[in-house]
Design an enzyme around this catalytic site. Structure first.
Site, mmCIF file in Angstrom:
data_model
loop_
_atom_site.group_PDB
_atom_site.id
_atom_site.type_symbol
_atom_site.label_atom_id
_atom_site.label_comp_id
_atom_site.label_asym_id
_atom_site.label_seq_id
_atom_site.Cartn_x
_atom_site.Cartn_y
_atom_site.Cartn_z
ATOM 1 C CE1 TYR A 109 2.508 -4.496 10.228
ATOM 2 C CE2 TYR A 109 1.361 -3.810 12.221
ATOM 3 C CZ TYR A 109 1.584 -4.751 11.230
ATOM 4 O OH TYR A 109 0.903 -5.940 11.246
ATOM 5 C CB ALA A 125 -3.076 -2.351 19.668
ATOM 6 C CE LYS A 126 -2.912 -5.340 10.568
ATOM 7 N NZ LYS A 126 -1.719 -6.201 10.535
ATOM 8 C CB THR A 127 -0.815 0.748 16.529
ATOM 9 O OG1 THR A 127 0.547 0.442 16.844
ATOM 10 C CG2 THR A 127 -1.727 0.216 17.624
#
Length: 309
Positions: free
Chosen positions: A164, A158-160
């Site tokens: 980051y 998942a790009k959350t």
């Protein structure tokens, strides 16, 4: 460098002025990092403005949302259209597109389920992520002391926003120690990826990349390079990569929407190959930019033109 304002931002189906795009300080995302997002480029091509691999990006956005039980009500095809319209409305020929889905304002607490699911799309001018000279000259990087997240903690696929925070630690450490970027290892000590980029290396006529199981984001540019490598008849190996393999690589490069295809000239002050962009990296770069600039037939349907002719 501060963001250069665009005219309008899409928020939950409505366009608002840049300075009027706001969320409440008690929005769940502010306190608990409940946001998923994407980064997409629109290129000024010889045939007009075109967004690169828009649909796969939005599909990944929805996959990230699904993992966190925060899927938007708007259908995915309508979200794709909203991205296109946001670029059109801002009259931009080349830009970076940032769609975000997040938990909004209702109540605070670790349980997010009662909070509304909101979204926005913002676009702005953004040049070469690691510097305009990086694509030719390469960058100096280090292996970070910060590892990527372990399996079964946070979903690496998942790009959350929360993930980051780990990327920020990697990036800050690298910059403060005089490097452009950091490379993180996974929990087992194998190579994972950069703070915001996937990684490839060339060794003995083979192209290697790390597997998704090494706490790697399934990058759209990573997938693009895999397809380009097949087109160029390069032998690709997807396997666990030990740290020391970085030092003996003949070529090494990052991939990502922001970084595109950026060569790495040194790792931990050890020169990679001849200390400059290698021939395989250049070959992949050249073909990549021929596609994104619409200089060759779009055989993979990667480009979404803003104004169909």
């Amino acid at each position: 460098m501060p963001l250069k304002k665009s005219k309008k931002i899409w928020m939950d189906g409505t366009f608002v002025d840049w300075d009027d795009a706001r969320i409440h300080v008690c929005a769940h995302v502010v306190h608990y990092g409940t946001a998923v997002f994407e980064g997409i480029r629109c290129y000024k091509t010889r045939k007009g403005a075109a967004i690169f691999r828009l649909e796969p990006h939005i599909k990944r956005l929805y996959n990230s949302s699904k993992m966190y039980r925060m899927e938007p009500e708007i259908p995915i095809d309508k979200f794709v259209e909203a991205c296109i319209e946001t670029v059109r409305l801002n009259e931009m020929e080349e830009c970076y597109i940032r769609p975000v889905v997040y938990r909004g304002y209702y109540e605070l607490g670790v349980n997010p389920l009662n909070n509304p699911i909101n979204s926005f799309i913002v676009v702005w001018e953004w040049g070469k992520y690691l510097g305009p000279e990086a694509l030719n000259e390469g960058v100096d990087v280090c292996v970070s002391s910060w590892d990527r997240i372990a399996p079964n903690t946070l979903p690496a696929l998942a790009k959350t926003g929360a993930n980051y925070m780990n990327s920020q630690l990697i990036k800050m450490e690298a910059i403060l120690n005089g490097y452009s970027e950091g490379i993180a290892l996974d929990v087992s000590g194998y190579v994972s990826e950069g703070s915001g980029e996937n990684l490839f290396l060339v060794l003995e006529d083979k192209l290697y990349t790390t597997p998704l199981g090494a706490s790697v984001l399934p990058g759209i540019t990573r997938d693009t390079v895999i397809m380009l490598a097949e087109e160029l008849k390069l032998e690709l190996v997807e396997q666990l990569i030990p740290r020391e393999m970085l030092y003996i690589a003949e070529e090494l490069f990052f991939t990502g929407t922001a970084a595109e295809i950026t060569p790495i000239r040194s790792v931990d002050k050890i020169k990679i190959g001849k200390g400059k962009r290698g021939p395989v990296t250049k070959e992949l770069q050249d073909l990549f930019f021929r596609y994104v600039n619409a200089e060759v037939k779009d055989r993979y349907n990667w480009l979404t033109f803003l104004h169909q002719k």
